[in-house]
Design a protein around this motif. Sequence first.
Motif, PDB file in Angstrom:
ATOM      1  N   THR A  37       0.752  -1.080   0.008  1.00  0.00           N
ATOM      2  CA  THR A  37      -0.041  -0.005  -0.070  1.00  0.00           C
ATOM      3  C   THR A  37       0.903   1.277  -0.064  1.00  0.00           C
ATOM      4  OG1 THR A  37      -1.993  -1.136   1.124  1.00  0.00           O
ATOM      5  CG2 THR A  37      -1.755   1.263   1.403  1.00  0.00           C
ATOM      6  N   VAL A  38       1.843   1.262   1.084  1.00  0.00           N
ATOM      7  CA  VAL A  38       2.416   2.656   0.968  1.00  0.00           C
ATOM      8  C   VAL A  38       3.772   2.414   0.518  1.00  0.00           C
ATOM      9  CG1 VAL A  38       1.094   3.478   3.062  1.00  0.00           C
ATOM     10  CG2 VAL A  38       3.253   2.199   3.473  1.00  0.00           C
ATOM     11  N   ASN A  60      -0.368   2.123  -3.694  1.00  0.00           N
ATOM     12  CA  ASN A  60      -1.787   2.797  -3.704  1.00  0.00           C
ATOM     13  C   ASN A  60      -1.448   4.169  -3.997  1.00  0.00           C
ATOM     14  OD1 ASN A  60      -3.999   1.142  -3.919  1.00  0.00           O
ATOM     15  ND2 ASN A  60      -3.565   0.519  -1.830  1.00  0.00           N
ATOM     16  N   TYR A  62      -3.470   6.983  -3.483  1.00  0.00           N
ATOM     17  CA  TYR A  62      -4.173   7.630  -2.414  1.00  0.00           C
ATOM     18  C   TYR A  62      -3.114   7.591  -1.235  1.00  0.00           C
ATOM     19  CZ  TYR A  62      -7.238   8.336   1.609  1.00  0.00           C
ATOM     20  OH  TYR A  62      -7.782   8.870   2.980  1.00  0.00           O
ATOM     21  N   HIS A  63      -2.471   6.553  -0.855  1.00  0.00           N
ATOM     22  CA  HIS A  63      -1.594   6.524   0.432  1.00  0.00           C
ATOM     23  C   HIS A  63      -0.398   7.191   0.114  1.00  0.00           C
ATOM     24  CE1 HIS A  63      -4.550   3.125   1.201  1.00  0.00           C
ATOM     25  NE2 HIS A  63      -4.193   3.484   2.495  1.00  0.00           N
ATOM     26  N   ARG A  67       1.476  10.130   2.125  1.00  0.00           N
ATOM     27  CA  ARG A  67       2.647   9.983   2.620  1.00  0.00           C
ATOM     28  C   ARG A  67       3.357   9.233   1.658  1.00  0.00           C
ATOM     29  NH1 ARG A  67       1.051   8.286   8.577  1.00  0.00           N
ATOM     30  NH2 ARG A  67       0.445   6.584   7.320  1.00  0.00           N
ATOM     31  N   GLN A  97      -9.581   3.700  -3.109  1.00  0.00           N
ATOM     32  CA  GLN A  97      -9.404   3.750  -1.572  1.00  0.00           C
ATOM     33  C   GLN A  97     -10.150   5.229  -1.197  1.00  0.00           C
ATOM     34  OE1 GLN A  97      -6.957   2.948  -3.917  1.00  0.00           O
ATOM     35  NE2 GLN A  97      -6.956   0.844  -2.915  1.00  0.00           N
ATOM     36  N   LEU A 101     -11.737   4.290   2.261  1.00  0.00           N
ATOM     37  CA  LEU A 101     -11.224   4.904   3.341  1.00  0.00           C
ATOM     38  C   LEU A 101     -11.325   6.241   3.767  1.00  0.00           C
ATOM     39  CD1 LEU A 101      -7.532   3.750   2.709  1.00  0.00           C
ATOM     40  CD2 LEU A 101      -9.096   2.638   4.366  1.00  0.00           C
ATOM     41  N   SER A 116      -8.801  13.408   4.013  1.00  0.00           N
ATOM     42  CA  SER A 116      -7.626  12.284   4.520  1.00  0.00           C
ATOM     43  C   SER A 116      -8.371  11.586   5.660  1.00  0.00           C
ATOM     44  CB  SER A 116      -6.815  13.144   4.722  1.00  0.00           C
ATOM     45  OG  SER A 116      -5.661  12.424   5.471  1.00  0.00           O
ATOM     46  N   HIS A 117      -7.770  10.354   5.583  1.00  0.00           N
ATOM     47  CA  HIS A 117      -8.220   9.427   6.674  1.00  0.00           C
ATOM     48  C   HIS A 117      -7.223   9.725   7.743  1.00  0.00           C
ATOM     49  CE1 HIS A 117      -5.182   6.947   4.763  1.00  0.00           C
ATOM     50  NE2 HIS A 117      -5.225   5.906   6.100  1.00  0.00           N
ATOM     51  N   LEU A 118      -6.241  10.469   7.530  1.00  0.00           N
ATOM     52  CA  LEU A 118      -5.039  10.633   8.599  1.00  0.00           C
ATOM     53  C   LEU A 118      -5.287  11.815   9.226  1.00  0.00           C
ATOM     54  CD1 LEU A 118      -1.917   9.760   6.381  1.00  0.00           C
ATOM     55  CD2 LEU A 118      -3.156   8.460   7.898  1.00  0.00           C
TER      56      LEU A 118
END
Length: 371
Positions: A37-38, A60, A62-63, A67, A97, A101, A116-118
């Motif tokens: 993913t990242v 991904n 998105y991820h 970041r 995503q 997410l 953002s989910h973060l």
Amino acid sequence: MFEFTLEKTSEKSKARAGRIVTPHGEIETPIFMPVGTVGSVKGVAPRELDEIGAQIILGNTYHLHLRPGEDTVAHFGGLAKFNSWNKPTLTDSGGFQVFSLAKLNKIGEEGVEFRSHLDGSKLFLSPEKSIEIQQKIGADIMMAFDECVPYPSEKIYVEKSLELTTRWAERCLKAKTRDDQALFGIIQGGVFPDLRRRSAEQICALPFEGFAIGGLSVGEDIPTMYEIADFITDHMPADKPRYLMGVGTPEDLLNGIERGIDMFDCVMPTRNARNALLFTNSGKLHIKAARYRLSDEPVDAECGCYTCRNFSRGYLRHLYKTGELLALKLNSIHNLHFYLSLVKRARNAINNGFFEDFKKEILDKITFGGD
Ligand code: GUN
Ligand code: ZN
């Protein structure tokens, strides 16, 4: 540079074996792509992925956009250099995503607004933006920006959505400026055969290097998923790779291969490994179970992975129970090896004309679905 060569098609089913050539190397199909993913396959180093038999890994958009940011990845010469995998990579577009997410997404003709989910910050992704990011990440294969509709959804919504996905697909092709990366289109249309057919006709008429089936394994039942996959591959060109996104269990892979699918990705082998659930040639194994406390057997006597060659079930259970990081690594190595070995055996069976018997022999013995 991107080439797909079909090397063998079964006479008894739609199963096929082929080869993809990318700037970072070759991929033999059918193939399973471990999810990173990242930019990292959780707990497994590139050297270990190599030994497992991985040929391409997935990242991904998105991820990686959140970041470390695509400019950072570009600074290091692209994903395959940044993570020292140095072999073929694929990035998903962010379409999936963002919907699964991110929070509060607002979908319009232009693109998707989401948080953002973060940290909850406001972001926007469009076909152009996704391609711009994916070009900076620099994977060998990029995916078109699509809308993956939830299941169940009203037919009228699925219809409007697939038409939007087609317009977005055209915009992705227009936005692409690098010629050393391939771009795959994604077919949507939910569980409605007429809509799937329309989406396939629209997407496969566009000059993509390969085609994916999206929007499956999102909650529909398994026979429905197989039916849709079976139906769709009849409407996909034979001379381009076919990728079934986000699928699945080992039996989903065999059933997909039988229906003419060449590529798969799923978090299942790695996620299950981190939850102590292992896939073996005699079925699923919960390594936490007390009955393995004194077991000096390997996880799977038929498996040639590093984990099975060196460690007992009893030791792996101990590692897991004590929360050791090594448990996650060794479990992940085994599960990924199981998946990569399964597609390798499937490839060999297709090339030698016995895929259908191979599939039956495996699935008669065990089931991997459910829990
Ligand atoms: N991964 C699993 N399903 C999908 C899908 O429908 N679209 C995208 N972009 N990625 C996926
Ligand atoms: Zn093993």
